[in-house]
Design a protein around this motif. Structure first.
Motif, PDB file in Angstrom:
ATOM      1  N   ALA A  23      -4.718  -6.502  -9.994  1.00  0.00           N
ATOM      2  CA  ALA A  23      -3.504  -5.791 -10.267  1.00  0.00           C
ATOM      3  C   ALA A  23      -3.628  -4.645 -11.481  1.00  0.00           C
ATOM      4  CB  ALA A  23      -2.499  -6.646 -10.415  1.00  0.00           C
ATOM      5  N   ILE A  24      -4.493  -5.198 -12.475  1.00  0.00           N
ATOM      6  CA  ILE A  24      -4.696  -4.436 -13.569  1.00  0.00           C
ATOM      7  C   ILE A  24      -5.756  -3.376 -13.206  1.00  0.00           C
ATOM      8  CG2 ILE A  24      -5.357  -4.182 -15.991  1.00  0.00           C
ATOM      9  CD1 ILE A  24      -4.396  -7.217 -16.035  1.00  0.00           C
TER      10      ILE A  24
ATOM     11  N   PRO B 220      -4.723   0.203 -10.814  1.00  0.00           N
ATOM     12  CA  PRO B 220      -3.934   1.141 -11.365  1.00  0.00           C
ATOM     13  C   PRO B 220      -4.886   1.985 -12.292  1.00  0.00           C
ATOM     14  CG  PRO B 220      -2.577  -0.584 -11.405  1.00  0.00           C
ATOM     15  CD  PRO B 220      -3.906  -1.105 -10.985  1.00  0.00           C
ATOM     16  N   LEU B 221      -5.904   1.333 -12.925  1.00  0.00           N
ATOM     17  CA  LEU B 221      -6.746   1.843 -14.024  1.00  0.00           C
ATOM     18  C   LEU B 221      -7.607   2.825 -13.445  1.00  0.00           C
ATOM     19  CD1 LEU B 221      -7.438  -0.961 -16.799  1.00  0.00           C
ATOM     20  CD2 LEU B 221      -6.264   1.556 -17.084  1.00  0.00           C
TER      21      LEU B 221
ATOM     22  N   LEU C 149       0.872  -1.353   0.071  1.00  0.00           N
ATOM     23  CA  LEU C 149      -0.141  -0.148  -0.146  1.00  0.00           C
ATOM     24  C   LEU C 149       1.088   1.239   0.157  1.00  0.00           C
ATOM     25  CD1 LEU C 149      -2.904   0.964   0.530  1.00  0.00           C
ATOM     26  CD2 LEU C 149      -2.312   1.374   2.608  1.00  0.00           C
TER      27      LEU C 149
ATOM     28  N   SER D  56       3.063   0.570 -11.664  1.00  0.00           N
ATOM     29  CA  SER D  56       2.284  -0.302 -10.955  1.00  0.00           C
ATOM     30  C   SER D  56       1.958  -1.650 -11.481  1.00  0.00           C
ATOM     31  CB  SER D  56       0.836   0.554 -10.712  1.00  0.00           C
ATOM     32  OG  SER D  56       0.199   1.270 -11.690  1.00  0.00           O
ATOM     33  N   PHE D  57       1.683  -1.716 -12.726  1.00  0.00           N
ATOM     34  CA  PHE D  57       1.420  -2.942 -13.214  1.00  0.00           C
ATOM     35  C   PHE D  57       2.573  -3.829 -13.029  1.00  0.00           C
ATOM     36  CE2 PHE D  57      -1.688  -1.601 -17.023  1.00  0.00           C
ATOM     37  CZ  PHE D  57      -2.634  -1.410 -16.209  1.00  0.00           C
TER      38      PHE D  57
ATOM     39  N   LEU E 259      -6.711  -3.293  -2.551  1.00  0.00           N
ATOM     40  CA  LEU E 259      -5.173  -3.687  -2.607  1.00  0.00           C
ATOM     41  C   LEU E 259      -4.901  -4.831  -1.427  1.00  0.00           C
ATOM     42  CD1 LEU E 259      -2.913  -0.813  -2.593  1.00  0.00           C
ATOM     43  CD2 LEU E 259      -2.851  -2.579  -4.281  1.00  0.00           C
ATOM     44  N   GLN E 260      -6.046  -4.844  -0.621  1.00  0.00           N
ATOM     45  CA  GLN E 260      -5.781  -5.741   0.688  1.00  0.00           C
ATOM     46  C   GLN E 260      -6.120  -7.243   0.187  1.00  0.00           C
ATOM     47  OE1 GLN E 260      -8.501  -4.077   3.433  1.00  0.00           O
ATOM     48  NE2 GLN E 260      -6.832  -3.124   4.614  1.00  0.00           N
TER      49      GLN E 260
ATOM     50  N   TYR F 236      -9.751   5.553   3.130  1.00  0.00           N
ATOM     51  CA  TYR F 236      -9.090   4.362   3.184  1.00  0.00           C
ATOM     52  C   TYR F 236      -9.191   3.981   4.757  1.00  0.00           C
ATOM     53  CZ  TYR F 236      -5.636   0.532   3.924  1.00  0.00           C
ATOM     54  OH  TYR F 236      -4.950  -0.423   4.325  1.00  0.00           O
ATOM     55  N   PHE F 237      -8.530   4.955   5.587  1.00  0.00           N
ATOM     56  CA  PHE F 237      -8.648   4.758   6.968  1.00  0.00           C
ATOM     57  C   PHE F 237      -9.753   4.378   7.757  1.00  0.00           C
ATOM     58  CE2 PHE F 237      -4.055   6.142   6.514  1.00  0.00           C
ATOM     59  CZ  PHE F 237      -3.581   4.966   7.284  1.00  0.00           C
TER      60      PHE F 237
ATOM     61  N   PHE G 135       3.170   5.737 -14.967  1.00  0.00           N
ATOM     62  CA  PHE G 135       2.491   5.205 -13.502  1.00  0.00           C
ATOM     63  C   PHE G 135       1.885   3.808 -13.851  1.00  0.00           C
ATOM     64  CE2 PHE G 135      -1.536   4.481 -11.302  1.00  0.00           C
ATOM     65  CZ  PHE G 135      -1.278   4.390  -9.998  1.00  0.00           C
TER      66      PHE G 135
ATOM     67  N   LEU H  31      -5.977  -8.476  -3.022  1.00  0.00           N
ATOM     68  CA  LEU H  31      -5.227  -8.621  -4.416  1.00  0.00           C
ATOM     69  C   LEU H  31      -5.005  -9.907  -4.673  1.00  0.00           C
ATOM     70  CD1 LEU H  31      -4.104  -6.426  -6.411  1.00  0.00           C
ATOM     71  CD2 LEU H  31      -1.773  -6.931  -5.403  1.00  0.00           C
ATOM     72  N   ASP H  32      -4.606 -10.926  -4.001  1.00  0.00           N
ATOM     73  CA  ASP H  32      -4.440 -11.821  -4.144  1.00  0.00           C
ATOM     74  C   ASP H  32      -5.318 -13.139  -4.174  1.00  0.00           C
ATOM     75  OD1 ASP H  32      -1.567 -11.054  -4.239  1.00  0.00           O
ATOM     76  OD2 ASP H  32      -1.620 -11.255  -2.147  1.00  0.00           O
TER      77      ASP H  32
ATOM     78  N   LEU I  70      -7.696   1.577  -3.009  1.00  0.00           N
ATOM     79  CA  LEU I  70      -6.942   1.212  -1.888  1.00  0.00           C
ATOM     80  C   LEU I  70      -7.072   0.267  -0.938  1.00  0.00           C
ATOM     81  CD1 LEU I  70      -5.444   4.874  -0.787  1.00  0.00           C
ATOM     82  CD2 LEU I  70      -4.243   3.407  -2.210  1.00  0.00           C
TER      83      LEU I  70
ATOM     84  N   THR J  77     -11.317   1.416   6.761  1.00  0.00           N
ATOM     85  CA  THR J  77     -10.625   0.270   7.499  1.00  0.00           C
ATOM     86  C   THR J  77     -11.091   0.168   8.870  1.00  0.00           C
ATOM     87  OG1 THR J  77      -8.595   0.639   6.148  1.00  0.00           O
ATOM     88  CG2 THR J  77      -8.233  -0.395   7.929  1.00  0.00           C
TER      89      THR J  77
ATOM     90  N   LEU K 156       2.373  -4.616  -9.256  1.00  0.00           N
ATOM     91  CA  LEU K 156       1.481  -5.402  -8.750  1.00  0.00           C
ATOM     92  C   LEU K 156       1.173  -6.716  -9.331  1.00  0.00           C
ATOM     93  CD1 LEU K 156      -1.365  -2.655  -7.878  1.00  0.00           C
ATOM     94  CD2 LEU K 156       0.017  -3.706  -6.287  1.00  0.00           C
TER      95      LEU K 156
ATOM     96  N   ILE L 267      -7.231   4.314 -10.602  1.00  0.00           N
ATOM     97  CA  ILE L 267      -6.569   5.694 -10.013  1.00  0.00           C
ATOM     98  C   ILE L 267      -6.285   6.680 -11.215  1.00  0.00           C
ATOM     99  CG2 ILE L 267      -4.355   6.397  -9.128  1.00  0.00           C
ATOM    100  CD1 ILE L 267      -4.245   3.949  -7.327  1.00  0.00           C
TER     101      ILE L 267
END
Lengths: 163, 501
Positions: free
Chosen positions: B387-388, B391-392, A87, A117-118, B221-222, B422-423, A113, B224-225, B218, B426, A121, B394
């Protein structure tokens, strides 16, 4: 009223920060027109800030009643779950991207960017990341610049009319 | 009547508007379906691109995205057990077990038809009741608008959040953000700290995109996997016998959806959950038990959440009070186009009202077409790795924020709100009430001051006015009940009443 029994890592510090912010907001709101009249411009901001402060104190009290997670230690969990390295890296990239956009222009800044980032990540081959960022940038540019006619930052460092 | 009808048909006959509505609906289905993209996020980004367009074009696109997005969430709820939107939470309960049995296509088909059915009922209610409510709302006083705003923010805060205090904080924070800048009545600076850029206020589009776009990216992201689960889709067109069988259930669920959608502060998510609960209570012998793939468990929430779309437009267009976060964003769009949603909107710009009704109906038809076709391509797209996607999101958020005034400062605001969001997310705060507060705050402030000036600054008379007029009294009681129901006093009161009985 709060249903949780264990405290999330960093929650107490965050609520404390919100409480301080609310108190400062109330002080600032008071500074607008004080108690000089009930229909003055400062009254509603004061009511809003007072609501924030009262709710924060209530949340603070209920957060204090909860247990903090002991295993494997609150700070470890905080850096693992709330602010993991991934993060922080992405946030740094976003901040850099947004800062660079007025200078480099939308196309170059976004291209860099997206690629970075790709690559970070997705962790695939650099060529795939490059092709993907070029493709998605072209799609975004076509849709927003050509179809929607949105004015995008040109970039102060670039000669006028490049993109 | 003839004029209303011709305005209703504008988007049906104009090929450009037809195309915009169709693409809006299609885009909405995908946005709603892809976990990580939300309708609110898409609508707020979209508004920043369309604010220079003619109002009809912008509204056509937005209506399509809204309609499609509410439905789209059900697709991933069925296929991946991940509701693409909050309104599809109830759909996942029975939709996913159906998909696991290999009936994903059937579930999607039934969901589509029932969503369209519910959508039409909501639109019919909008066409019938909005003019009546609007003429009634002309009797509303400034204190009534103040109460409506408060009720709206509190409802969104309490129904969707972790605790009442967190909802109240979020709403008040939004109001505070909305107060920044020059006071519209006295031109006195509020929270400007001598900065010229703050005098114009904090751009609420930047706040919206920050809270709904960047913050959500954001949070994503937690997870992502988490790998995507693949599903096979076969028959999509539902059986006629199923439609006949669940017709009355769909009618009832649509009624619930319309009413819940029309209440300020409650949207498709609450409507769907309530309709699901109603179905579970009223259907005595489902073919398959609820929770294990009952078709009733799909029909009820899906008819209800799309009916809530038409319902949510009722308070938005007649009172200027958004039903939920998406309608709050749409109100923002109307303001940008120089329109003032409220009781006078139907008097001053009736063509726009009938245009919106016609447009929603058209979007609903496109929903049926796109809902029953292209499901194979669909499964490929929703499997797009996060993951794709992140960023898009953003990049799109940055473009959207910049597009409004071409001001780089706005994108810094966006980032700040993104990190704050985000905070907040969370730690169990909802960001919906913040946006409602930002949009409704200035309206509530001016109405509060008008009401206070009307009472000649006398606090006793000010409060007396809240109980001495019938409309204000009803709203005041609703407001007080809402607050009391969130305090420990409520369970105690209920207990003592039960004891007496």
């Amino acid at each position: 009223m709060s249903g949780q029994s264990t405290r999330r890592p960093g929650e107490l510090a965050f609520i404390c920060l919100l409480t301080l912010f609310s108190a400062a907001a109330l002080w600032q709101a008071y500074g607008i027109s004080g108690f000089s009249g009930l229909s003055q411009p400062g009254v509603f901001p004061m009511l809003a800030a007072a609501t924030m402060l009262a709710s924060c104190l209530f949340i603070l009290a209920s957060t204090l009643r909860t247990r903090s997670s002991r295993e494997p230690g609150e700070s470890v969990v905080f850096w693992r779950d709330v602010l993991p390295v991934r993060l922080l890296v992405i946030l740094a990239m976003v901040a850099l991207y947004l800062y660079a956009m007025p200078w480099l222009g939308f196309v170059i800044a976004s291209g860099l960017f997206l690629f970075a980032s790709f690559a970070y990540l997705w962790r695939k081959n650099a060529l795939i990341s490059l092709a993907l960022s070029a493709g998605s940038l072209a799609a975004v540019y076509f849709l927003f610049r050509i179809v929607f006619e949105v004015v995008l930052p040109q970039g102060k460092l670039l000669p006028a009319g490049v993109f | 009547m003839l004029e209303a009808f011709s305005n209703f048909g504008i988007s049906w006959l104009d090929p450009w508007l037809l195309l915009l509505t169709a693409s809006g609906t299609l885009a909405g289905i995908y946005v709603g379906a892809i976990p990580g993209l939300s309708v609110t996020m898409a609508t707020s980004i979209l508004i920043s691109f369309t604010f220079k367009w003619p109002v009809n074009d912008a509204l056509a696109l937005i209506a399509g995205v809204f309609m499609g997005g509410v439905y789209g969430g059900s697709r991933t709820a069925i296929l991946l057990n991940i509701p693409g939107a909050p309104s599809a939470i109830a759909t996942a309960i029975d939709g996913y077990p159906m998909a696991r049995r290999g009936e994903a296509g059937e579930a999607i088909g039934l969901t589509t038809v029932m969503s369209v059915f519910g959508g039409f009922i909501g639109i019919a209610a909008l066409a019938m009741f909005a003019p009546v409510i609007s003429s009634f709302a002309l009797m509303f006083n400034s204190r009534d608008y103040l109460l409506l705003g408060l009720i709206g923010i509190l409802l969104v805060g309490t129904l969707s959040g972790e605790s009442f205090a967190k909802g109240a904080f979020a709403g008040a924070l939004g109001v505070l953000i909305g107060m920044v800048g020059l006071d519209p009545m006295t031109a006195e600076g509020r929270f400007t700290f001598g900065s010229i850029s703050l005098m114009g206020g904090i751009p609420y589009i930047a706040a919206m995109i920050g809270f709904f776009g960047v913050a959500e990216a954001l949070v994503q992201l937690q997870t992502l996997d988490v790998p995507a689960i693949k599903q096979k889709i076969d028959r999509v067109i539902p059986r006629l016998s199923d439609i006949k069988r669940y017709f009355w259930l769909a009618v009832r669920a649509s009624g619930i959806g319309t009413i819940i959608g029309a209440l300020p502060g409650t949207g498709g998510d609450i409507a769907a959950l309530l309709a699901y609960d109603d179905a579970r209570r009223s259907v005595k012998e489902p073919e398959v038990p609820f929770g294990e793939g009952a078709k009733e468990g799909l029909v009820a929430p899906e008819a209800a959440n799309n009916a809530a779309v038409g319902g949510a437009f009722i308070p938005m267009l007649t009172l200027g009070i958004p039903g939920d976060a998406v309608t709050a964003v749409i109100i923002g769009a109307l303001f940008i186009h120089g329109l003032k949603p409220g009781p006078l909107m139907l008097v001053e710009t009736p063509h726009l009202f009938w245009f919106t009704v016609g447009n929603l109906a058209l979007a609903n038809i496109f929903l049926l077409i796109f809902g029953l076709t292209g499901t194979r391509l669909f499964t490929k797209i929703v499997e797009c790795p996060k993951a794709i996607l992140i960023p898009l999101i953003i990049v799109l958020s940055a473009v959207g924020t910049y597009a409004i005034e071409n001001n780089p400062v706005h994108i810094y605001w966006m980032l700040l709100f993104g990190v704050l969001g985000y905070f907040l997310k969370t730690y169990g705060f909802q960001v919906g009430p913040i946006i409602l507060g930002v949009i409704l705050g200035p309206m509530m402030d001016s109405n509060y001051r008008r009401a206070m000036i009307g009472a000649r600054g006398d606090i006793g008379e000010f409060f007396w006015n809240f109980v001495s007029h019938p409309i204000s009294l009803i709203l005041s009681i609703a407001f007080v009940l809402m607050i009391v129901s969130q305090t420990p006093l409520w369970p105690w009161l209920r207990k003592s009443i039960r004891k007496q009985n």
